[in-house]
Design an enzyme around this catalytic site. Structure first.
Site, mmCIF file in Angstrom:
data_model
loop_
_atom_site.group_PDB
_atom_site.id
_atom_site.type_symbol
_atom_site.label_atom_id
_atom_site.label_comp_id
_atom_site.label_asym_id
_atom_site.label_seq_id
_atom_site.Cartn_x
_atom_site.Cartn_y
_atom_site.Cartn_z
ATOM 1 N N ALA A 27 0.813 -1.214 0.000
ATOM 2 C CA ALA A 27 0.000 0.000 0.000
ATOM 3 C C ALA A 27 0.848 1.266 0.000
ATOM 4 O O ALA A 27 0.433 2.289 -0.546
ATOM 5 C CB ALA A 27 -0.940 -0.002 1.202
ATOM 6 N N THR A 28 2.030 1.209 0.605
ATOM 7 C CA THR A 28 2.891 2.394 0.611
ATOM 8 C C THR A 28 3.264 2.788 -0.814
ATOM 9 O O THR A 28 3.164 3.962 -1.201
ATOM 10 C CB THR A 28 4.161 2.143 1.449
ATOM 11 O OG1 THR A 28 3.794 2.068 2.825
ATOM 12 C CG2 THR A 28 5.174 3.264 1.266
ATOM 13 N N ASN A 49 -6.067 3.630 10.728
ATOM 14 C CA ASN A 49 -5.303 2.506 11.243
ATOM 15 C C ASN A 49 -5.050 2.572 12.745
ATOM 16 O O ASN A 49 -4.771 1.558 13.372
ATOM 17 C CB ASN A 49 -3.955 2.404 10.510
ATOM 18 C CG ASN A 49 -3.188 3.712 10.527
ATOM 19 O OD1 ASN A 49 -3.734 4.771 10.234
ATOM 20 N ND2 ASN A 49 -1.916 3.667 10.869
ATOM 21 N N GLN A 79 -6.866 -0.763 5.648
ATOM 22 C CA GLN A 79 -7.464 -1.378 6.830
ATOM 23 C C GLN A 79 -8.898 -1.854 6.574
ATOM 24 O O GLN A 79 -9.426 -2.675 7.326
ATOM 25 C CB GLN A 79 -7.439 -0.395 8.002
ATOM 26 C CG GLN A 79 -6.057 0.070 8.407
ATOM 27 C CD GLN A 79 -5.187 -1.050 8.973
ATOM 28 O OE1 GLN A 79 -5.674 -2.119 9.326
ATOM 29 N NE2 GLN A 79 -3.886 -0.794 9.052
ATOM 30 N N ALA A 94 -1.844 -6.827 0.832
ATOM 31 C CA ALA A 94 -2.249 -8.200 1.142
ATOM 32 C C ALA A 94 -2.008 -8.595 2.593
ATOM 33 O O ALA A 94 -2.777 -9.358 3.176
ATOM 34 C CB ALA A 94 -1.514 -9.176 0.217
ATOM 35 N N HIS A 95 -0.949 -8.089 3.193
ATOM 36 C CA HIS A 95 -0.583 -8.593 4.518
ATOM 37 C C HIS A 95 -1.491 -8.087 5.632
ATOM 38 O O HIS A 95 -1.370 -8.519 6.776
ATOM 39 C CB HIS A 95 0.887 -8.267 4.832
ATOM 40 C CG HIS A 95 1.162 -6.849 5.204
ATOM 41 N ND1 HIS A 95 1.339 -6.447 6.510
ATOM 42 C CD2 HIS A 95 1.293 -5.739 4.455
ATOM 43 C CE1 HIS A 95 1.579 -5.151 6.543
ATOM 44 N NE2 HIS A 95 1.566 -4.693 5.303
ATOM 45 N N THR A 128 9.035 -6.783 -12.934
ATOM 46 C CA THR A 128 8.397 -8.078 -13.109
ATOM 47 C C THR A 128 7.346 -8.300 -12.032
ATOM 48 O O THR A 128 7.630 -8.177 -10.835
ATOM 49 C CB THR A 128 9.449 -9.208 -13.031
ATOM 50 O OG1 THR A 128 10.449 -8.966 -14.018
ATOM 51 C CG2 THR A 128 8.811 -10.557 -13.266
ATOM 52 N N CYS A 170 4.438 2.158 11.170
ATOM 53 C CA CYS A 170 5.315 2.896 10.258
ATOM 54 C C CYS A 170 5.791 4.218 10.835
ATOM 55 O O CYS A 170 6.647 4.879 10.253
ATOM 56 C CB CYS A 170 4.593 3.127 8.927
ATOM 57 S SG CYS A 170 4.249 1.607 8.024
#
Length: 379
Positions: free
Chosen positions: A66-67, A149, A177, A198-199, A235, A319
């Site tokens: 997302a960053t 968040n 979130q 995803a995480h 890639t 973060c």
């Protein structure tokens, strides 16, 4: 209890990632058979994700998280605009955005952007009147996160999008979130750009996405190959995208968030009973089902965490934890510096148990009493 920082990957998601890494190891941009096999797996995964977002698969750009997606959305739109004869330079962001939005906006100011912040109220809700006052035909982009968040506040995304459209501004939301915890449809919301990772939903780290509505101009931020329609070179991590799609599919099929809400309330009631005085910072309504921000009065949050190392929680965004400053989110909500330093964020998951909640209450209450007693001795 720190699932807004990251989540435990599901076993079946890791298995899907491993299987894709073994069977679809080719470069999806290669024209030969092995490459085309990877491309087909990528396309299938994108179709699954597009179905959950309510968009076309061609509108999804895969990123490292997302960053990167936030940077690509905000800087990409700004740079693309500068090729116009009379470019717009005004950007509006909420005062409680993630650092990956705040800092890219700050960086763009050195390149001519005119950035202003939208105020929030004591619950972390965007002040729509302040937004409308600051919007003008000169506004290029507005960025407001869907769900905060740190305190869990849910924003009125469709209302913000409508206000943006009234002046022709693009609207970006960081839905990191939100995605995987509540239904989301980009068409219903009316957003132009959306970021996710995803995480945060029991998927792997290192893979994210940017939804970009068709026709939104965006300048590539990574150069070197023109991948993904010239939006993001590099890639594509096909196994990661496959795992992301699997995680999103599983999250959408689960409906036991009522249990998580019950555990969240059990946590607060226990802390209120055993660690008082405490104050609930997160809103009761209009909040992420898993998120609870609590102030432990007269207890420094860092000291509390040091006294309860077995409990995974956080005083702020992971973060921004390296900074010694109090949370910018809590300050924007009107808390003073001392009060903001006494707050901890708890973010549960569907793997959290009642026994873990009760253990957290017991450990944190004991630690809070210890820190308060030590403070009294010093005084």
């Amino acid at each position: 209890m720190d699932n807004n920082a990251t989540t435990q990957p599901r076993q079946c998601v890791l298995e899907a990632q491993t299987q894709a890494a073994l069977a679809c190891w080719g470069n999806a941009a290669s024209p030969h058979g092995v490459g085309q096999q990877a491309k087909r797996a990528l396309q299938q995964a994108k179709q699954v994700m597009a179905g959950h977002l309510g968009c076309r698969s061609s509108e999804i750009v895969h990123t490292s998280g997302a960053t990167e997606a936030n940077n690509l959305a905000i800087a990409g739109v700004f740079e693309a605009e500068q090729f116009r004869r009379l470019p717009r330079r005004r950007i509006l962001i909420s005062a409680i955005e993630h650092p990956s939005v705040l800092e890219v906006a700050e960086a763009l100011e050195t390149r001519g952007a005119l950035v202003d912040q939208i105020a929030v109220d004591g619950m972390g809700l965007v002040d729509l009147a302040d937004l409308r006052t600051k919007l003008s035909v000169e506004t290029l982009l507005v960025s407001v996160m869907a769900a905060n968040n740190e305190v869990g506040t849910l924003q009125p995304i469709s209302q913000i999008a409508k206000a943006c459209k009234s002046v022709g501004a693009f609207f970006h939301t960081d839905a990191t979130q939100w995605l995987g915890r509540m239904p989301l449809n980009v068409a219903d919301w009316g957003v132009d750009l959306l970021s996710a990772s995803a995480h945060k939903l029991h998927g792997p780290k290192g893979v994210g996405l940017l939804y970009r509505r068709a026709g939104i101009p965006i300048a590539e931020q990574q150069h070197g190959g023109g991948h993904q329609g010239g939006k993001r070179s590099g890639t594509v991590d096909v196994p990661g995208v496959v795992a992301f799609a699997k995680a999103l599919d599983l999250a959408a099929k689960q409906s036991d968030w009522d249990l998580v809400i019950a555990l969240r309330e059990r946590l607060f009631e226990g802390l209120q009973r055993e660690a008082s005085p405490v104050q609930r910072i997160s809103p009761h309504e209009g909040c992420l089902p898993n998120t609870l921000n609590v102030r432990f009065n007269r207890v420094d949050a860092e000291a509390l965490m040091a006294s309860a190392p077995s409990i995974c929680c956080s005083p702020s965004s992971a973060c921004s934890h390296a900074s010694s400053r109090p949370s910018h989110v809590l300050l924007a909500m009107g808390l003073g510096g001392e009060a903001a330093r006494e707050c901890l964020r708890f973010s549960l998951s569907q793997y959290t148990t009642a026994a873990e909640v009760d253990q957290a209450v017991a450990v944190l209450s004991k630690a809070a009493r210890y820190v308060r007693s030590a403070l009294c001795e010093v005084a």
